[in-house]
Design an enzyme around this catalytic site. Structure first.
Site, mmCIF file in Angstrom:
data_model
loop_
_atom_site.group_PDB
_atom_site.id
_atom_site.type_symbol
_atom_site.label_atom_id
_atom_site.label_comp_id
_atom_site.label_asym_id
_atom_site.label_seq_id
_atom_site.Cartn_x
_atom_site.Cartn_y
_atom_site.Cartn_z
ATOM 1 C CE LYS A 194 -3.203 -6.563 -0.559
ATOM 2 N NZ LYS A 194 -3.429 -6.070 0.827
ATOM 3 N N GLY A 247 -11.219 -2.446 -5.902
ATOM 4 C CA GLY A 247 -10.598 -1.343 -5.184
ATOM 5 C C GLY A 247 -10.580 -0.076 -6.001
ATOM 6 C CB SER A 248 -8.607 2.963 -5.590
ATOM 7 O OG SER A 248 -7.245 2.571 -5.701
ATOM 8 C CB THR A 251 -5.001 -0.011 -6.434
ATOM 9 O OG1 THR A 251 -4.726 0.808 -5.292
ATOM 10 C CG2 THR A 251 -4.378 -1.379 -6.226
ATOM 11 N N GLY A 252 -5.833 -0.082 -9.518
ATOM 12 C CA GLY A 252 -6.115 -0.838 -10.732
ATOM 13 C C GLY A 252 -5.120 -0.542 -11.831
ATOM 14 C CD GLU A 270 -16.407 -3.126 -8.035
ATOM 15 O OE1 GLU A 270 -16.309 -1.875 -8.156
ATOM 16 O OE2 GLU A 270 -16.616 -3.695 -6.961
ATOM 17 C CB CYS A 305 -17.666 -0.245 -5.083
ATOM 18 S SG CYS A 305 -18.570 -1.796 -5.077
ATOM 19 C CD GLU A 404 -15.381 5.026 -5.226
ATOM 20 O OE1 GLU A 404 -16.290 4.170 -5.202
ATOM 21 O OE2 GLU A 404 -14.221 4.759 -5.573
#
Length: 501
Positions: A194, A247-248, A251-252, A270, A305, A404
């Site tokens: 995705k 990602g963030s 979301t993780g 990550e 990142c 971030e």
């Protein structure tokens, strides 16, 4: 196809006008009309124009893709091929990426605003090299024999997990996609990929290149669409054996909850960083350090990142170093990503630009001083451009020091001695990367050991290679991309015990 001449700005603009990217999901070896998705305009951040109408996937398409991936895995069309056979196909895949380098670079630049020169020299070669490296590793992994004595034989073998759901971000779509596909495919897994909503174009093109190289139908499936729909359905699908995500943090966390609520699939994360660069008074070359610190935050408009978004400078050299940083930042001018002379392109879109500018305003309210940048530029183009920005007078309690920002915004902080510098550096929820600038080798070793980060650079920043692992400590995630260690995340160990009595 790759041209033997070097394209000019006008050439890239002409190619962009005639570009006809793939827009539909790729499932079971073909581009298909989605069952329940909706068309979404894919806008280029360079000027706000619509590149293409993407036919996004829905929940039923996720189920269809996972079913195709599961069938491909279970019947062994890929997993049961010899490692050397998989290697040959993945090597062809890597070579096709190189053959179509200009096309992929243009898709990448249009989609995310990355300068075309970086896309051609870094992103496409980096993706191809990663695929090639894991192809070469496919037939070089060995099992083990346990020390069981003469009456038994214990075999320890590695087997693929099955169906991998790979969710990749928009900041480096090609490279990070390759980081997931390389080890997943080399070890015999099937993949449902995705891409981020903002950057589906190169992933969709990679799907057909993989098929052309000989990757069997169903082994690689690509589903453009939103995280709330496609990502959530993929994360909760009982037919998915692993999630690999970049990602963030937010979301993780959702992915971990989805795993717990479904089949307890392993989740590799990550999740970004707030990477510190410690510049000590005995740094060997302040000019070189300022340039590296500058590129460490301003490359790709700060959308990296592991970007060095905090620079911690020993107080006695702070003013001299800041002067050099400002001079470096002010010679970087955002410009059209399709101009080969451009070093600093756009942010990924207007919404993200507003969020970054919001952080600049937060910094001002918290007491930081904007010494350069801090404003949108090239607004007349319709693109999402921001001048390189430096905030001075930042303290560790400020949001701009802790959260971030993911834009070209550098927070400058001071410290008196190395111990205080390490304490400030580690005062963060993140732990992805860090750097130390010093001429004292013994001190560099001691500080590097104390820094809680997955990658620590000494007298450089962002030096990288596929041969070494990449990943973080603390809330920067778990698991590793790149290197042979990444293969561990896409295989499982099996013990086979044979009684010889």
């Amino acid at each position: 196809m790759t041209d033997t001449t070097t394209p000019t700005h006008a050439d890239w603009l002409d190619r962009a006008k005639t570009l006809r990217p793939q827009t539909r999901p790729f499932i079971a070896g073909d581009y298909v009309t989605p069952l329940d998705g909706a068309p979404v305009g894919d806008r280029s951040p360079r000027d706000g124009s619509v590149i293409a109408e993407i036919e996004t996937a829905g929940a039923r398409d996720v189920d269809k893709a996972v079913t195709a991936a599961r069938e491909a895995f279970d019947d062994g069309r890929w997993a049961d091929r010899s490692p050397v056979a998989r290697k040959r196909i993945l090597l062809r895949f890597a070579e096709l990426v190189r053959t179509h380098a200009d096309e992929l670079a243009l898709l990448e630049s249009l989609d995310v605003g990355h300068p075309i020169t970086d896309a051609t020299r870094v992103d496409v070669p980096g993706a191809a090299n990663c695929l090639q490296w894991y192809a070469e590793a496919a037939d070089k992994q060995y099992g083990e024999i346990g020390p069981t004595g003469p009456d038994a034989l214990s075999l320890v073998t590695r087997e693929p997990l099955g169906v991998v759901g790979a969710l990749v971000p928009w900041n480096y779509p090609l490279i990070i996609t390759a980081w997931k596909l390389g080890p997943a495919l080399a070890t015999g897994n099937s993949v449902v990929l995705k891409p981020a909503t903002q950057s589906p174009l190169t992933a969709l093109r990679l799907a057909s290149l993989a098929s052309e190289a000989g990757v069997p139908d169903g082994v690689l499936n690509v589903l453009p669409g939103s995280g709330a729909v496609v990502g959530e359905a993929l994360a909760r699908h009982a037919g998915v054996d692993k999630l690999a995500f970049t990602g963030s943090i937010a979301t993780g966390r959702r992915l971990l909850h989805a795993s717990a609520d479904s089949n307890l699939k392993p989740v590799q994360l990550e999740l970004g960083g707030k990477s510190p660069q410690l510049v000590l008074a005995d740094a060997p070359d302040l000019d070189a350090a300022a340039e590296a610190v500058g590129w460490g935050i301003f490359y790709n408009a700060g959308q990296t990142c592991n970007a060095g978004s905090r620079v911690l400078v020993q107080r006695e050299i702070k003013d001299a170093f800041l002067e050099r940083l400002v001079a470096f930042a002010e010679q970087l001018r955002p410009a059209d990503p399709l101009d080969p002379a451009t070093q600093l392109g756009s942010l990924v879109g207007g919404e993200h630009l507003d969020a970054v500018l919001g952080y600049v305003e937060i910094g001002r309210r918290e007491g930081a001083r904007v010494v350069t940048g801090g404003a949108r530029v090239l607004q007349e183009t319709g693109g999402a451009y921001l001048a390189p920005t430096i905030l001075d007078g930042v303290t560790s309690g400020m949001r701009v020091a802790r959260e971030e920002i993911f834009g070209p915004v550098l927070a400058v902080m001071e410290f008196d001695d190395p111990d205080e510098g390490v304490e400030l550096a580690n005062d963060t929820d993140y732990g992805l990367a860090a750097a130390v600038w010093t001429s004292n080798v013994r001190l560099a070793h001691r500080l590097s050991r104390r820094l809680r980060a997955g990658v620590v650079w000494v007298n450089t920043f962002d030096a990288a290679d596929v041969t070494v692992p990449f990943g973080g400590f603390k809330q920067s995630g778990s698991g590793r991309d790149k290197s042979l260690h990444a293969l561990d995340g896409y295989t499982q160990l099996k013990t086979t015990w044979m009684d010889l009595r």
